[in-house]
Every structure is written in C-alpha cells, then in structure tokens.
Write a protein that holds these residues in place. Structure first.
Motif, PDB file in Angstrom:
ATOM      1  N   GLN A  17       0.840  -1.199   0.000  1.00  0.00           N
ATOM      2  CA  GLN A  17       0.000   0.000   0.000  1.00  0.00           C
ATOM      3  C   GLN A  17       0.877   1.252   0.000  1.00  0.00           C
ATOM      4  O   GLN A  17       0.590   2.232  -0.703  1.00  0.00           O
ATOM      5  CB  GLN A  17      -0.909  -0.001   1.232  1.00  0.00           C
ATOM      6  N   ILE A  18       1.950   1.224   0.805  1.00  0.00           N
ATOM      7  CA  ILE A  18       2.859   2.374   0.878  1.00  0.00           C
ATOM      8  C   ILE A  18       3.566   2.582  -0.458  1.00  0.00           C
ATOM      9  O   ILE A  18       3.659   3.711  -0.959  1.00  0.00           O
ATOM     10  CB  ILE A  18       3.896   2.170   2.003  1.00  0.00           C
ATOM     11  N   VAL A  19       4.049   1.500  -1.064  1.00  0.00           N
ATOM     12  CA  VAL A  19       4.739   1.591  -2.357  1.00  0.00           C
ATOM     13  C   VAL A  19       3.820   2.188  -3.417  1.00  0.00           C
ATOM     14  O   VAL A  19       4.208   3.103  -4.157  1.00  0.00           O
ATOM     15  CB  VAL A  19       5.235   0.197  -2.814  1.00  0.00           C
ATOM     16  N   THR A  20       2.592   1.691  -3.478  1.00  0.00           N
ATOM     17  CA  THR A  20       1.648   2.160  -4.501  1.00  0.00           C
ATOM     18  C   THR A  20       1.321   3.635  -4.319  1.00  0.00           C
ATOM     19  O   THR A  20       1.305   4.411  -5.287  1.00  0.00           O
ATOM     20  CB  THR A  20       0.355   1.326  -4.449  1.00  0.00           C
ATOM     21  N   GLN A  21       1.069   4.050  -3.082  1.00  0.00           N
ATOM     22  CA  GLN A  21       0.697   5.440  -2.844  1.00  0.00           C
ATOM     23  C   GLN A  21       1.868   6.390  -3.094  1.00  0.00           C
ATOM     24  O   GLN A  21       1.695   7.446  -3.718  1.00  0.00           O
ATOM     25  CB  GLN A  21       0.191   5.605  -1.405  1.00  0.00           C
ATOM     26  N   LEU A  22       3.068   6.016  -2.620  1.00  0.00           N
ATOM     27  CA  LEU A  22       4.227   6.882  -2.848  1.00  0.00           C
ATOM     28  C   LEU A  22       4.589   6.937  -4.331  1.00  0.00           C
ATOM     29  O   LEU A  22       4.996   7.990  -4.837  1.00  0.00           O
ATOM     30  CB  LEU A  22       5.419   6.395  -2.022  1.00  0.00           C
ATOM     31  N   SER A  23       4.442   5.812  -5.041  1.00  0.00           N
ATOM     32  CA  SER A  23       4.692   5.809  -6.490  1.00  0.00           C
ATOM     33  C   SER A  23       3.766   6.795  -7.185  1.00  0.00           C
ATOM     34  O   SER A  23       4.193   7.574  -8.057  1.00  0.00           O
ATOM     35  CB  SER A  23       4.481   4.402  -7.069  1.00  0.00           C
ATOM     36  N   PHE A  24       2.489   6.757  -6.788  1.00  0.00           N
ATOM     37  CA  PHE A  24       1.510   7.669  -7.389  1.00  0.00           C
ATOM     38  C   PHE A  24       1.867   9.123  -7.081  1.00  0.00           C
ATOM     39  O   PHE A  24       1.798   9.999  -7.955  1.00  0.00           O
ATOM     40  CB  PHE A  24       0.111   7.346  -6.851  1.00  0.00           C
TER      41      PHE A  24
END
Length: 316
Positions: A17-24
């Motif tokens: 979840q953290i990876v996806t949000q920070l990537s976005f």
C-alpha cells in the motif's frame, strides 16, 4: 506525506500500500525530485506500523528507480525519470485514467474516493498478474536475458542476480534460470507456488564460425566475469571440436601473453574497448534456445490460465 494512509483490513500487504501510494505521489508530482522522504523510523511511528515495513517499501521504491538512499542524509525522490515520463504506455494509461476519473467525478465521487478505489483495483490487478523472474550470476546477463525473455513472452521479466537478492522477499510465480545455475536457484526458491524452470542459452552461430576459423596453431583466450563461466564456455567450445582454447584469469598485458585473440561476453562493451588495439577480440554472443522459448511460453500460458481461474473462483 499527510495523504499517505494504510488499511490493516485490506488484503493488500501494508508495505505494498505504501509503495503504490508513494509511487503515485512521485509520478503525479506531489513528491518532487530531490525531496527527502521521512526516515523509516519516523514514518513508521507516525503511522503506527513496523519500521521494517516502511524500510521494505523504500527498498522496493529504490528498485523501481523512484527514490535513492543517501545513507544518513535520508532517502530522496528521484522521480519517474525521462524514460517513464515519455513512455507511450504511460501516455495511453494516463488518457484512460483521465476519462475514467472524469466519469467518477460526474457520479459524485470525491478525488480521495477515486484515488482509494483506483489504488485498490490496481493493487488487486497487480497481485493477479503472473510474476516471472530470471536469475543469473551477473547483472549484465540477468538484464539482457530478462529483456529477451520478456519480449518473447509478452510480459515483464524481473532480472535477479545470485547473491544480490533475498529469496524470501521475491514474490515470483515462475523463476527462470540456466541449467548451469538450476540446482542453486531451485534451492533458493523452495516454495509450493513457485515453479523453477531451466532454459538453454546457446552460443550464437556467428560466434562459433568466427572462433572455428582461427588457425589451430593459434591460441584463443577466454575471459569472463567468473572462472566458472569461462570454463563452461571453454568446455562448450571443446565439445564443438575447438581445442586451442585457454581460460584467462585477467586482462592485463601479462595475462594476454600467448593469446592471439580473446573471447569476451558480448554484454561488456567497455572491456572490448579496453582490449581493442592490444589483441583481437571476439564477442561471445549467446542466444535463447528456440525449443526453450517454446517450452517456457507453454508454461507461462498454463500458469496464466490457472491463475485467472483461481482469481475468478475467489471473486465468485
């Protein structure tokens, strides 16, 4: 970073979840290149989660090329990079999402609701995607053959280098490697849901023709990153009837004495440039065996069908 939120009730792991949000946030410009992210400890404390979870997320962002670790100076945003920014696939995806977001706004959803919904759907789709890796003993060959396999299979193949990754952290459905590393790789991925398959990497015919044309009175030297690789190439050529071959253990003038020409890996242009003018150089080109490609294609097709069937059963 106030926008960053995680759900403990989601099926998606918190680090994902953290990876996806920070990537976005990086790709959308909310986090700009050069900006320093909070330390893993600080972010973990603020979100009341384990520090190792944040560290794992930062590591994956680094592997994606979105951030860089600068030791005590912290982890800094690199940005999506020119290759990603100018990607036709990204442009097409942006157009699709822009139209979908507009429809969602018209339905009365807020931007935060759309972001949460899209993120959940994207993570679920990513989880359903077949994950394939290729393992080799050096970075150049791992990347080269991963790209070649990806082009043949029509999906992304992740390159992995032996000794440079933690098998427990790699979520692979299918792991490909050469027969030379098969036993070692199979020992690393002892999981019921991970299949390990060996492929054949054969010398390019042009390489064999070049080496075979060398006079039997001349000496052919072979240099590779590891002695094991050099010996493997020597033995392969010996089986093809080429006997005047010696393994080199360096590329200095002293090492090259007696060698009329030197065979080196084709993925090392810097070494070729250093040797040219001192000795004749032949690049040892490798190609994927056609039968291996057909076999792996069939394996991937079967695994994709099984995974899609499993996803449909879960959804129903």
């Amino acid at each position: 970073m106030d926008k960053l939120q995680v759900s403990r009730h989601s099926d998606v792991p918190i680090f994902r979840q953290i990876v996806t949000q920070l990537s976005f946030m990086i790709e959308s410009g909310d986090l700009e290149p050069g900006q320093t992210l909070p330390s893993a400890r600080l972010l973990a404390d603020n979100m009341d989660i384990n520090r190792n979870t944040v560290a794992r997320a930062y590591t994956q962002l680094s592997e994606l090329g979105l951030v860089e670790s600068h030791g005590r100076s912290g982890t800094r945003v690199v940005g999506p990079g020119p290759a990603q920014e100018n990607s036709p696939a990204r442009d097409q995806a942006r157009a699709i999402l822009q139209q979908a977001a507009k429809k969602c706004i018209e339905l009365g959803l807020s931007a935060a609701e759309i972001q949460s919904l899209a993120m959940g759907l994207a993570m679920r789709a990513e989880e359903d995607l077949l994950k394939v890796s290729f393992v080799e003993c050096n970075d150049d060959r791992a990347k080269y053959f991963a790209n070649e396999l990806g082009a043949h299979l029509g999906l992304k193949v992740k390159p992995l280098v032996l000794g440079a990754f933690d098998p427990k952290e790699e979520q692979a459905d299918l792991v490909l490697t050469t027969f030379f590393h098969m036993v070692e790789v199979r020992g690393l991925f002892r999981r019921p849901r991970t299949e390990v398959v060996a492929i054949v990497v054969a010398p390019h015919v042009q390489t064999l023709v070049q080496i075979a044309s060398v006079s039997k009175k001349r000496t052919v030297g072979i240099w590779y990153r590891t002695d094991e690789q050099a010996i493997s190439v020597r033995d392969s050529l010996a089986q093809a009837g080429i006997k005047n071959i010696e393994v080199l253990y360096g590329t200095e003038d002293e090492d090259l004495k007696g060698a009329d020409l030197v065979v080196i890996p084709n993925e090392m242009p810097d070494l070729k440039a250093r040797l040219e003018g001192r000795v004749r150089v032949i690049e040892f080109g490798n190609v994927l065996d056609a039968a291996s490609i057909r076999m792996v294609t069939e394996v991937v097709s079967d695994m994709q069908a099984t995974k899609r069937g499993g996803a449909q059963d879960t959804a129903s």
